[in-house]
Each structure stands twice: as C-alpha cells, then as structure tokens.
Write an enzyme that holds these catalytic residues in place. Structure first.
Site, PDB file in Angstrom:
ATOM      1  N   HIS A  57       0.766  -1.318   0.113  1.00  0.00           N
ATOM      2  CA  HIS A  57       0.137  -0.095   0.113  1.00  0.00           C
ATOM      3  C   HIS A  57       0.711   1.473   0.077  1.00  0.00           C
ATOM      4  CE1 HIS A  57      -4.290   1.420   1.451  1.00  0.00           C
ATOM      5  NE2 HIS A  57      -3.859   2.056   0.318  1.00  0.00           N
ATOM      6  N   THR A  74      -4.934  10.595   0.092  1.00  0.00           N
ATOM      7  CA  THR A  74      -6.084  10.366   0.745  1.00  0.00           C
ATOM      8  C   THR A  74      -6.560  11.150   1.861  1.00  0.00           C
ATOM      9  OG1 THR A  74      -5.626   8.590   2.114  1.00  0.00           O
ATOM     10  CG2 THR A  74      -6.134   7.860  -0.019  1.00  0.00           C
TER      11      THR A  74
END
Length: 773
Positions: A471, A601
């Site tokens: 990730h 994000t």
C-alpha cells in the site's frame, strides 16, 4: 544439510540455468540507451513546456522573423525593437542580415514564449483551485462554473503526456486550526454524547491546545506547504506506512479480484501469459508517458504521481523504518515466478525492449510448471515457505534479512526478486466462492505471496487470478486502473476457443529462458521460517471475510431517491452497525485528494449527528415514514458535502496527523493530539472506483453482467471492528467485502453482511412505499 547442498551445485541446476544465450552487442545496447535518454529528455521538455508547446514558440518566432526581413513601414515600431535586441546580442561584424534577423527573432520570441508559458501555467493553476463546480449538479451548473470550465479548456494545452499536468496542479493549503478543531468536536459529539465527561474533557483540551501549542504547530505546517509539493503526503508515507512495524498482510496490503463469474480461459499458464503481456504494455506506456492523465468531467486533471512506482517496486524492511526501492526500467526487465516453492526469473522484455509476446510466455510458464515438479522435492527444509518471512513484523524481518540475505547466493536471489517488475505465483489452490478466494488473496498461506512487492499476481489452478498489493507506493485506484486495462482486453478477446493465448506479432529473436533462483536455507533460517509460518497461520485463522453480491437493486434505484449512491450506502452501514453492536462507531471512509499536487487520501467521518438522528428514527416504528425519509435525505446531503470537502483539502484527519508529527518533531508530547488520533476506527469503509478508462464500454450493460470485477478489500483497522469496501459496478447491483477478526468476540463478518442486506431492503421498502409525486 543445506551446507552440503550448496557445496555440490550439480543437483541444484535445472535445464534453465544452463542457458548460454548471449547478451546484445555493445553497439546495440549503446544505441538503445541513447534512444531511451532521448525520449526521456523529450518528454521532460514537453512536460516542462505544458500547457504551451513548441508550436506556440514557432508561432511567435515565425511572424517576428517575417516582419524583420520584410521591413515594412507599418511594422517599423516592432522591427526597430528587434534591431535593438540584435545589437545587444553583439553578433560578429559582417554577419548576414538574415542570420541576425533570425537570431534576434528567436531571442525575442523565446522571451515572449517563456512569459506566455508561466502566465498560462499559473492561470491554469489558479483556475483549477476553483471548487465551486464540485458543489453543483453536473446538469444544472451556474453560469460562473460554465465560464470557468470554458476558460480551463482554453488555457489548458492539448495532448498532454501522463505527467504534463503536474506543474499546473494547485498545491493543497492547510486548513485553519479553528476549522479542524471545530469539526473534530462535531464528529465526536455523536460518539460520546454532548453531555458526557469524555466529550467535555476533549472540548476543554481542544480549547487549551488552540490557545497554546496549536498556533505554533500550525505556522510550521503553513511554512511547509510553501516549499513542499504537499504538506502531508510525504509524512503520511513515512510515518503511517514505512515506520509502521506491524506485519503487512491483513494490516496494510489489500487484494483485488478478477471478473465475478466469467473466466476467459481455464488454463492458468495461458491466462498468466496474456495478463503479463498486457501489464508490460501498460508498463511501457507508463515509462513512455503514453497514457493520458485522468480527468474529472473531461476537464479537471488529477495528480498522476503515484503511477511512477506501480511496477518494479519493493518495500525493503528496516529495523526502525522501511524504505521504498524502485528500479529504473533499464534495470528491471524481468518478473519472478513462484511454483510450489521454486522461484524463477523470467525476462518479459526482449533484447530490443519490446514486451515478450504471450505465445512465448505461455511456453515458458508451462516449462516452469514442469520443472518445478522435478525440483520441489530437492528444496531445503523451509525453502518452500520463504515468503513467510515477509509476513513477520517489519523489525524481525529486517534483522533476518540482514543476517541471512546480505551476502552470497541468498543476496543475489533476493536482489533479483526485489528488482522484479511483478511477483507471480502459480498456485495449486482454487476457490469456487468469492469469500474464500478473497481471504486467500489477502493473506495467502505463507508460501504464496511476497508481501513486500508492489504487485503480486496469484493464478489459481482453475484459471482465475487476483492481486495482492503493497500500500505504501500508491492507493488502490491506481492499481485498479491497471487491472481494468487488463480485464477490458480480456473481454475483447485474448484467447482462442481452446483457451490458449492468441499469438501476437513479434520479432524473430532468441528469447532468454527462465532461470531458477537458488537459496541457501540453513537450520537457523529454517527455524525462523517455521516460526513465521506458525504466527502467520494463526493470524489467517483469526480473519473472517465475507464477499457478497447484492442484486435486489442498485444505482438506478438510488438515483430515483435523489441521493448520492455513496451517501446512501454509508447510511445503510450506520444502521447496520447499530443493529450489529447496539451502539455507534467512529467511521472512516477514504476519499482522494488527487485534485492537488501529490495528493493521496483524506478521511470522511461518516458518523454525524445527522446520521445518528436518521438511524434512531429509522429503527423506531413510531416515527412516520415521511420523517424517516426527510432525516435520511438530510444525512445523505450532509455526508455528500463532507465528502466533497475532504476532496478539496478541508478534511481534518490529515491535518491532525500532521500537527502531531510537527509536535513530535519539536520535542513536544501533546496529549490532546495523541488522544484525538488514538480513538479507534471501529468501522473502516471505502468505495472502490467503478470505471476509470474513458473509452471502456458501459459495464452496466447486460452482456457485461458476469464480466465486471467484484473489486477488492482489506482487513479491519480495529481488532474489534469491521473493514468494509464496496463496489457499484452498474445500475442494479452492489458488491460488498466485509472483514472482521474472530478473536474479537463482538464481530462477525457473515452476520454483518446479512444485516446489511436486510437494511438495504428495508430502506428500499421505505422509499417504495412513499407517495409518488
């Protein structure tokens, strides 16, 4: 035993290791390196000139040169200025007039061009900072937004490369301290209750923080935002991912699935060959910047920086902090293939730097399957479970890596593996149902996934495949874009009726055969691998995943309710969690901030006073139907505003995180920030991108019903909570991925999913029963 095996190398040599194909000659390698540098330089120049282009420079220089040579009286005011410039250049005496005119025009034209370049770039950056368009319905935008959109199109350059828009993207500003603290308290009010001691204590601490430490930390972040590309993204990558010491499987990595029920071929080697070929096409396009940057509403570009590290990337463990290692395309031209514990290096680019065609890869993969059958019995004890080392906590893995993989054959093999474009596993398992396949893709069995690699492809024995992704380097939509490209081409047709890969025209060159990687696993290392396997298996058994397809209604019904599909599902999740746990939970929903340079994000806090009011009313049989609908519409509207605010850099969680990092950097131990950031995300949710390729057909059409992907998922963030991801692939269905941990005693993924489906049907009944207007 391992020492004896390494002393006698003959039993460990396969037919692949005896290959003696010669490397390209020096002149050809030099030519290809020169061409590669040329195209990179050309792309850098084009990106640096965007939104202008060389044609703009030509359009400025040509008329100036013509006016200077024509020497018209009407143009004398311009030509006189050009002549002054020529005199300032101090050209040699006797230089022809034509040459002087051209040089003077080029100098003046270049100066004007640079001015135009920066004016257009900063104008575009200012225009892209406008966010009013996001808060207006696409079909009823204001005159101001329409004018703004026309100006963006006029100022923007044509035919941008993949990274052309980067320098024109606005930089994300730091929210005000007052805004963040107010919204933090507002988000915690429904969790604790306004009159509770916990909330009142937090409220007092927030006030003290705002008056003492807060302003100093805020100034530090504002200063950082002036000189850095993004004031939070680099810290987010470093402190949230690279400094985390938790094992990657379940805690960090996520999975992506292939088509929901359709399979292009049941031959795993054939499907792997076409998938790898398609992904190498994608890689080559990324390296050459031949992909168009993604845009919203065909106008607004998003940041594409995360695409730089999709391939040839590994997370290297460190005792205190990991690092991200990304190999240059000139160094990484191979993948590593695993079959029954045997590792192979496979070149996927030809000597002339073209992707190896699928018909050749298919033969190589089939040979690997046959060769692995021969050598699996000769593996050292524990060698077949080497990937289990990547399931350990990062500090333990770093120490083992330093002790056993820093020299000799282990280092050589590990360097090849970590430098690979992709890690591929031909697995012996197959799963008919979604849930066990998704569970396996998330954590494997300790022998199947090298969790440090950016991309792991797992091909099952029945022809299905999925991905497990690290990730740190990028967020899920980037990997989903690559997967969508491959799946779209699979639907178009990559296999013949017998399931073999369709041939692709290729050059007639001798292809380098796969090379088996050799490992030296001594008794000490073997014991550590065994310990890693045992710990990982316990973690796997503790995880429950439920993947389900809801087909009673979809996006088309939600549109009739006049609410956002995402907000609709978030309200359904709030109702479901209250049914499941009898209380409310702090809820995390991921949103992107890629409208800004280097954005990643932000968090949408879905639990609000509005959602609480709706949940209580919805579950109360005494509340009239009209009131329930009104409260849901109000909660959905508020959620939609919060989601848009998060996309526009007005979220609070990244700000709180950055304030905490700044406080630690200054040597402060801020209890308020520590407390605010330590509240667990009991319900962690994420909507997955439905379709990112603009030329792809509408996936809601009936002929693609069995070909859309269910998406992917992740493990629960809190040990006592749920991880929920959902996909909206068409007009009449949803896919949900729900994860939980068995040892919690309070969570059960299957039960939560059943309750969620029941809730959706109840909400459908609520709206269906209202009077039609």
């Amino acid at each position: 035993m391992a020492e004896a095996r390494s002393a006698v190398s003959e039993p460990r040599v396969s037919k692949f290791e005896e290959d003696k194909t010669t490397a390209p000659d020096v002149l050809d390698a030099w030519r290809r390196g020169l061409l590669r540098r040329f195209f990179r330089t050309r792309n850098l120049i084009r990106n640096g000139m965007w939104p202008t282009s060389t044609w703009n420079l030509f359009a400025l220089v040509t008329p100036l040169t013509a006016l200077r040579l024509a020497d018209w009286n009407a143009a004398r005011p311009i030509t006189n200025q050009l002549q002054k410039v020529e005199d300032l250049i101090c050209l040699p005496t006797g230089c022809p007039v034509v040459i002087k005119s051209v040089i003077g025009s080029v100098v003046v034209g270049l100066g004007f061009f640079i001015v135009v370049l920066y004016v257009r770039r900063f104008t575009l950056r200012a225009l892209l900072s406008y966010r009013g368009w996001m808060y207006e319905p696409p079909k009823s935008q204001s005159v101001l937004t329409l004018i703004w959109g026309a100006m963006v199109r006029i100022v923007s350059g044509r035919h941008p490369l993949l990274y052309s828009c980067q320098r024109s993207l606005p930089r994300m500003s730091v929210p005000t301290l007052k805004h963040t603290l107010e919204h933090l308290l507002e988000s915690l009010k429904p969790l604790y209750g306004e009159d509770s001691e916990e909330f009142q204590a937090l409220k007092s601490e927030a006030k003290v923080f705002e008056q003492t430490q807060g302003p100093k930390l805020q100034r530090m972040l504002v200063l950082k935002s002036w000189w850095s590309q993004n004031w939070v993204s680099d810290w987010w990558e470093k402190y949230v991912y690279l400094m985390s010491r938790s094992p990657l499987p379940i805690n960090s990595n996520y999975y992506v699935m292939d088509q929901n029920s359709w399979v292009p071929t049941h031959r795993p080697t054939s499907r792997a060959a076409t998938c790898i070929y398609q992904m190498m096409v994608v890689k080559q396009k990324l390296d050459r910047e031949q992909f168009d940057p993604l845009v919203i509403r065909n106008t607004i570009p998003v940041c594409m920086a995360q695409y730089e590290r999709v391939f040839s990337t590994s997370r290297i463990p460190g005792e205190d902090m990991d690092i991200i290692q990304h190999k240059d395309p000139s160094e990484s031209k191979h993948i590593v293939v695993l079959r029954k514990g045997v590792f192979y290096k496979v070149n996927v680019f030809s000597p002339r730097n073209r992707p190896v065609p699928p018909q050749i890869l298919e033969k190589q993969f089939q040979s690997i399957l046959e060769d692995a059958e021969v050598h699996q019995d000769s593996l050292c004890m524990g060698e077949e479970s080497l990937p289990a080392l990547t399931t350990l906590d990062r500090t333990s893995w770093a120490k083992i890596r330093k002790e056993h993989f820093s020299q000799g054959v282990n280092k050589e093999s590990l360097d090849i593996l970590e430098g690979a474009i992709i890690f591929l596993n031909f697995d012996t398992h197959s799963f008919k149902d979604y849930s066990p396949r998704a569970k396996y893709l998330l954590h494997g069995d300790g022998k199947s996934i090298w969790f440090d690699k950016s991309m792991n492809l797992i091909f099952f024995s029945d022809g299905r495949f999925g991905m497990n992704n690290e990730h740190t380097f990028a967020d899920a939509p980037v990997v989903a874009h690559v997967q969508e490209f491959n799946m779209l081409n699979e639907v178009i047709g990559l296999h013949n009726t017998d399931g073999y890969a369709n041939p692709v025209p290729c050059e007639q060159t001798e292809n380098v055969k796969p090379v088996r990687l050799i490992w030296n696993v001594d008794t000490n290392l073997g014991g550590r691998i065994k310990h890693a396997m045992e710990a990982h298996q316990q973690n796997c058994e503790n995880l429950e995943i439920r993947v389900s397809d809801f087909q009673h209604f979809g996006k088309s019904f939600i549109k009739k309710c006049k609410v956002s599909p995402d907000a609709f599902l978030q309200m359904a999740l709030q109702v479901t969690y209250f049914k499941n746990a009898g209380k409310f939970a702090l809820t995390y929903e991921a949103s992107m901030t890629r409208l800004y340079l280097a954005g990643r994000t932000e968090t949408v806090r879905s639990l609000t006073t509005y959602s609480v009011d709706f949940v209580k009313a919805f579950l109360d049989k005494n509340v009239p139907r009209e009131e329930k609908i009104r409260l849901m519409l109000r909660a959905c509207h508020h959620h939609q505003i919060m989601y848009k605010d998060a996309m526009n850099g007005l979220g609070i969680d990244r700000h709180l995180f950055a304030l905490y990092v700044a406080s630690r950097g200054l040597g402060h131990d801020c209890e308020f920030l520590k407390k605010a950031l330590s509240i667990p995300w009991t319900l962690s949710t994420s909507q997955q991108p439905q379709q990112q390729i603009f030329w792809a057909p509408d996936c809601s059409l009936p002929q693609y019903f069995d070909k859309v992907s269910p998406g992917g998922g992740f493990g629960p963030v809190s040990d006592d909570g749920y991880g929920v991801s959902y996909m909206i692939p068409g007009e009449n269905r949803f896919f949900f991925h729900v994860s939980s941990k068995r040892n919690s005693g309070n969570t059960e993924a299957r039960k939560f999913t059943d309750q969620l489906f029941q809730t959706l049907l109840e909400i459908q009944e609520l709206f269906d029963a209202q009077p039609k207007s």
